[in-house]
Motif scaffolding. Structure first.
Motif, PDB file in Angstrom:
ATOM      1  N   VAL A 150       0.480  -1.509  -0.482  1.00  0.00           N
ATOM      2  CA  VAL A 150      -0.514  -0.023  -0.128  1.00  0.00           C
ATOM      3  C   VAL A 150       0.831   0.985  -0.031  1.00  0.00           C
ATOM      4  CG1 VAL A 150      -1.567   1.753   1.687  1.00  0.00           C
ATOM      5  CG2 VAL A 150      -2.146  -0.915   0.683  1.00  0.00           C
ATOM      6  N   ASP A 151       1.370   1.020   0.548  1.00  0.00           N
ATOM      7  CA  ASP A 151       2.653   2.676   1.023  1.00  0.00           C
ATOM      8  C   ASP A 151       4.016   2.820   0.065  1.00  0.00           C
ATOM      9  OD1 ASP A 151       1.399   3.221   3.133  1.00  0.00           O
ATOM     10  OD2 ASP A 151       3.131   2.239   4.520  1.00  0.00           O
ATOM     11  N   PHE A 152       3.715   1.465  -0.350  1.00  0.00           N
ATOM     12  CA  PHE A 152       4.973   1.633  -2.194  1.00  0.00           C
ATOM     13  C   PHE A 152       4.661   1.699  -3.052  1.00  0.00           C
ATOM     14  CE2 PHE A 152       6.487  -1.879  -4.983  1.00  0.00           C
ATOM     15  CZ  PHE A 152       7.430  -0.948  -5.347  1.00  0.00           C
ATOM     16  N   LEU A 153       3.070   2.193  -3.410  1.00  0.00           N
ATOM     17  CA  LEU A 153       2.812   2.227  -4.194  1.00  0.00           C
ATOM     18  C   LEU A 153       2.032   3.888  -3.968  1.00  0.00           C
ATOM     19  CD1 LEU A 153      -0.676   0.010  -4.457  1.00  0.00           C
ATOM     20  CD2 LEU A 153       0.905  -0.570  -6.247  1.00  0.00           C
ATOM     21  N   LYS A 154       2.319   4.083  -3.821  1.00  0.00           N
ATOM     22  CA  LYS A 154       2.171   5.730  -2.481  1.00  0.00           C
ATOM     23  C   LYS A 154       3.653   6.225  -2.140  1.00  0.00           C
ATOM     24  CE  LYS A 154      -1.188   5.996   1.103  1.00  0.00           C
ATOM     25  NZ  LYS A 154      -1.172   5.745   2.297  1.00  0.00           N
ATOM     26  N   GLU A 155       4.549   5.414  -3.204  1.00  0.00           N
ATOM     27  CA  GLU A 155       6.158   5.891  -3.176  1.00  0.00           C
ATOM     28  C   GLU A 155       5.676   6.604  -4.128  1.00  0.00           C
ATOM     29  OE1 GLU A 155       9.914   6.710  -2.195  1.00  0.00           O
ATOM     30  OE2 GLU A 155       8.029   6.980  -1.001  1.00  0.00           O
ATOM     31  N   ILE A 156       5.889   5.297  -5.451  1.00  0.00           N
ATOM     32  CA  ILE A 156       5.621   5.149  -6.585  1.00  0.00           C
ATOM     33  C   ILE A 156       4.917   6.622  -7.423  1.00  0.00           C
ATOM     34  CG2 ILE A 156       4.593   3.894  -9.396  1.00  0.00           C
ATOM     35  CD1 ILE A 156       4.984   1.546  -7.609  1.00  0.00           C
ATOM     36  N   ASN A 157       3.842   6.574  -6.785  1.00  0.00           N
ATOM     37  CA  ASN A 157       3.411   7.952  -7.314  1.00  0.00           C
ATOM     38  C   ASN A 157       4.107   8.475  -6.570  1.00  0.00           C
ATOM     39  OD1 ASN A 157       0.358   7.306  -8.679  1.00  0.00           O
ATOM     40  ND2 ASN A 157      -1.020   7.240  -6.744  1.00  0.00           N
ATOM     41  N   SER A 158       4.831   8.916  -5.754  1.00  0.00           N
ATOM     42  CA  SER A 158       5.607  10.864  -5.007  1.00  0.00           C
ATOM     43  C   SER A 158       6.813  10.287  -5.810  1.00  0.00           C
ATOM     44  CB  SER A 158       6.107   9.996  -3.442  1.00  0.00           C
ATOM     45  OG  SER A 158       6.947  11.677  -3.333  1.00  0.00           O
ATOM     46  N   LEU A 159       7.273   9.178  -5.858  1.00  0.00           N
ATOM     47  CA  LEU A 159       9.122   9.363  -6.765  1.00  0.00           C
ATOM     48  C   LEU A 159       8.497   9.901  -9.340  1.00  0.00           C
ATOM     49  CD1 LEU A 159      10.584   5.549  -6.136  1.00  0.00           C
ATOM     50  CD2 LEU A 159      11.614   8.073  -5.538  1.00  0.00           C
ATOM     51  N   TRP A 160       7.735   9.469  -9.265  1.00  0.00           N
ATOM     52  CA  TRP A 160       7.236   9.834 -10.461  1.00  0.00           C
ATOM     53  C   TRP A 160       6.356  11.234 -10.150  1.00  0.00           C
ATOM     54  CZ3 TRP A 160       8.856   4.761 -10.127  1.00  0.00           C
ATOM     55  CH2 TRP A 160       9.816   4.738 -11.322  1.00  0.00           C
ATOM     56  N   ASP A 163      -0.119  11.427  -9.651  1.00  0.00           N
ATOM     57  CA  ASP A 163      -1.029  10.716  -8.581  1.00  0.00           C
ATOM     58  C   ASP A 163      -2.645   9.657  -9.415  1.00  0.00           C
ATOM     59  OD1 ASP A 163      -3.465  10.789  -6.431  1.00  0.00           O
ATOM     60  OD2 ASP A 163      -4.407  12.705  -7.684  1.00  0.00           O
ATOM     61  N   ILE A 164      -1.815   8.409  -9.944  1.00  0.00           N
ATOM     62  CA  ILE A 164      -2.434   7.902 -10.541  1.00  0.00           C
ATOM     63  C   ILE A 164      -3.281   6.768  -8.988  1.00  0.00           C
ATOM     64  CG2 ILE A 164      -2.334   4.896 -11.887  1.00  0.00           C
ATOM     65  CD1 ILE A 164      -1.245   7.259 -13.176  1.00  0.00           C
ATOM     66  N   LYS A 165      -4.972   6.407  -9.403  1.00  0.00           N
ATOM     67  CA  LYS A 165      -5.961   5.909  -8.660  1.00  0.00           C
ATOM     68  C   LYS A 165      -5.183   4.592  -9.246  1.00  0.00           C
ATOM     69  CE  LYS A 165      -6.910  10.244  -7.174  1.00  0.00           C
ATOM     70  NZ  LYS A 165      -6.975  10.273  -6.028  1.00  0.00           N
ATOM     71  N   SER A 166      -5.805   3.404  -7.704  1.00  0.00           N
ATOM     72  CA  SER A 166      -6.311   2.293  -7.902  1.00  0.00           C
ATOM     73  C   SER A 166      -6.775   1.150  -6.910  1.00  0.00           C
ATOM     74  CB  SER A 166      -4.495   1.407  -7.438  1.00  0.00           C
ATOM     75  OG  SER A 166      -4.006   2.159  -6.568  1.00  0.00           O
ATOM     76  N   TYR A 167      -7.499   0.463  -7.142  1.00  0.00           N
ATOM     77  CA  TYR A 167      -8.340  -0.218  -6.220  1.00  0.00           C
ATOM     78  C   TYR A 167      -8.814  -1.253  -6.727  1.00  0.00           C
ATOM     79  CZ  TYR A 167     -11.663   0.915 -10.091  1.00  0.00           C
ATOM     80  OH  TYR A 167     -11.721   2.143 -11.489  1.00  0.00           O
ATOM     81  N   PHE A 168      -8.956  -2.642  -6.495  1.00  0.00           N
ATOM     82  CA  PHE A 168     -10.112  -3.780  -6.642  1.00  0.00           C
ATOM     83  C   PHE A 168     -11.231  -3.523  -7.078  1.00  0.00           C
ATOM     84  CE2 PHE A 168      -6.172  -4.973  -4.380  1.00  0.00           C
ATOM     85  CZ  PHE A 168      -5.319  -6.346  -4.524  1.00  0.00           C
ATOM     86  N   ARG A 169     -11.621  -4.458  -8.336  1.00  0.00           N
ATOM     87  CA  ARG A 169     -13.165  -4.506  -8.779  1.00  0.00           C
ATOM     88  C   ARG A 169     -13.090  -6.155  -8.459  1.00  0.00           C
ATOM     89  NH1 ARG A 169     -16.285  -1.529 -12.985  1.00  0.00           N
ATOM     90  NH2 ARG A 169     -16.240   0.357 -12.281  1.00  0.00           N
ATOM     91  N   GLY A 176      -4.361   3.032 -12.579  1.00  0.00           N
ATOM     92  CA  GLY A 176      -4.769   4.396 -13.777  1.00  0.00           C
ATOM     93  C   GLY A 176      -5.498   3.948 -14.418  1.00  0.00           C
ATOM     94  N   ILE A 177      -6.177   2.778 -14.606  1.00  0.00           N
ATOM     95  CA  ILE A 177      -7.613   2.842 -15.916  1.00  0.00           C
ATOM     96  C   ILE A 177      -8.671   2.867 -15.484  1.00  0.00           C
ATOM     97  CG2 ILE A 177      -6.830   0.527 -15.518  1.00  0.00           C
ATOM     98  CD1 ILE A 177      -6.445   0.255 -19.003  1.00  0.00           C
ATOM     99  N   GLU A 178      -9.729   2.223 -15.953  1.00  0.00           N
ATOM    100  CA  GLU A 178     -11.238   2.563 -15.727  1.00  0.00           C
ATOM    101  C   GLU A 178     -11.767   0.983 -16.312  1.00  0.00           C
ATOM    102  OE1 GLU A 178     -13.428   2.946 -13.566  1.00  0.00           O
ATOM    103  OE2 GLU A 178     -12.611   4.648 -12.892  1.00  0.00           O
ATOM    104  N   PRO A 179     -12.123   0.220 -15.887  1.00  0.00           N
ATOM    105  CA  PRO A 179     -12.821  -0.891 -16.695  1.00  0.00           C
ATOM    106  C   PRO A 179     -13.630  -0.915 -17.684  1.00  0.00           C
ATOM    107  CG  PRO A 179     -12.751  -1.244 -13.825  1.00  0.00           C
ATOM    108  CD  PRO A 179     -12.833  -0.230 -14.456  1.00  0.00           C
ATOM    109  N   ASP A 180     -13.746  -1.584 -18.976  1.00  0.00           N
ATOM    110  CA  ASP A 180     -14.376  -1.033 -20.394  1.00  0.00           C
ATOM    111  C   ASP A 180     -16.088  -1.435 -19.213  1.00  0.00           C
ATOM    112  OD1 ASP A 180     -12.899  -0.408 -21.553  1.00  0.00           O
ATOM    113  OD2 ASP A 180     -12.534  -2.573 -22.767  1.00  0.00           O
TER     114      ASP A 180
END
Length: 251
Positions: A150-160, A163-169, A176-180
């Motif tokens: 979870v924090d790794f994903l936040k760190e990726i956003n910070s490094l680049w 503000d890439i959103k992510s979630y499970f569905r 960084g993508i919405e399902p069709d």
């Protein structure tokens, strides 16, 4: 325009070794702004004291009509459940809990953010995912010490500096993508809208069970209060006090 008759919904709950179609109630809540989706499952007298489930057991809940069942929740049991428990209730969370409990500690050379995201997901045991294909600059060195995914994903956003959103569905991870979305469903006053109210800045609609609708999807509303297309911000599928399976949508 396609019309579907939705009146008598069926459901099926898979919890560890059990497959249940009666004797339970549940509420499944989904909001991409929350740390995880969750589902609360309760047992009626028929099964109280007779169900035993280990923590981290898989949970899948399906609902549908005329045998056409679709998933409305996929996750794992948060705590072990047995007849010695004080409550006849199970709380399950989506696979975000795996990301929170998995640590990453590594030095990466010449990597893109997608490569780092994929590394974290696979380490957490997540194999069903879809990542944005946008091209980002390569970082020559990225060092991570004992961060949860979870924090790794936040760190990726910070490094680049993104503000890439992510979630499970429904068990699948999106970065960084919405399902069709193939179809836009119409909800009409006097037909399939039970109630429509305004609360805390959202329109809140109670409707019949619509298992194929979830957050971030677009729906069309035809109602004296409002009309047009709207994006769902959160959703809830639940069995009400009368035993009917219902859907509540916020937009």
């Amino acid at each position: 325009m396609k019309t579907e008759v939705l009146f008598y919904p069926d459901f099926q709950v898979l919890i560890g070794p059990y497959i249940l179609q009666r004797g339970i109630t549940f509420m499944c809540y989904s909001d991409p702004k929350k740390p995880y989706d969750w589902c609360k499952i309760s047992f009626t007298e028929e099964f109280q004291g007779s169900i035993q489930v280990n923590d981290k057991a898989d949970v899948e809940i399906y609902a549908g009509y005329s045998g056409n069942m679709v998933p409305i929740f996929k996750g794992i049991v948060e705590k072990a459940y047995n007849m010695a428990g004080a409550k006849d209730e199970i709380l399950a969370k989506d696979y975000s809990i795996k990301l929170a409990e998995t640590k990453v500690s590594n030095t990466f050379l010449d990597v893109t953010p997608q490569e780092l995201v994929e590394f974290g997901l696979l380490k957490a045991g997540i194999h069903d995912y879809e990542l944005a294909e946008e091209i980002y600059p390569i970082k020559p060195v990225v060092s991570i010490i004992q961060k949860s995914v979870v924090d790794f994903l936040k760190e990726i956003n910070s490094l680049w500096k993104v503000d890439i959103k992510s979630y499970f569905r429904l068990g699948k991870f999106y970065w960084g993508i919405e399902p069709d979305q193939e179809d836009v469903y119409i909800f009409e006053y006097g037909s399939n809208i039970i109630s429509l109210t305004r609360s805390s800045g959202y329109w809140v609609m109670l409707t019949i069970c619509v298992p194929f609708i979830g957050h971030s999807q677009i729906i069309e509303i035809d109602h004296p209060y409002i009309s047009g297309e709207f994006q769902i911000k959160r959703s809830c599928h639940f069995i009400n006090e009368d035993g009917w399976l219902r859907t509540k949508l916020w937009f």
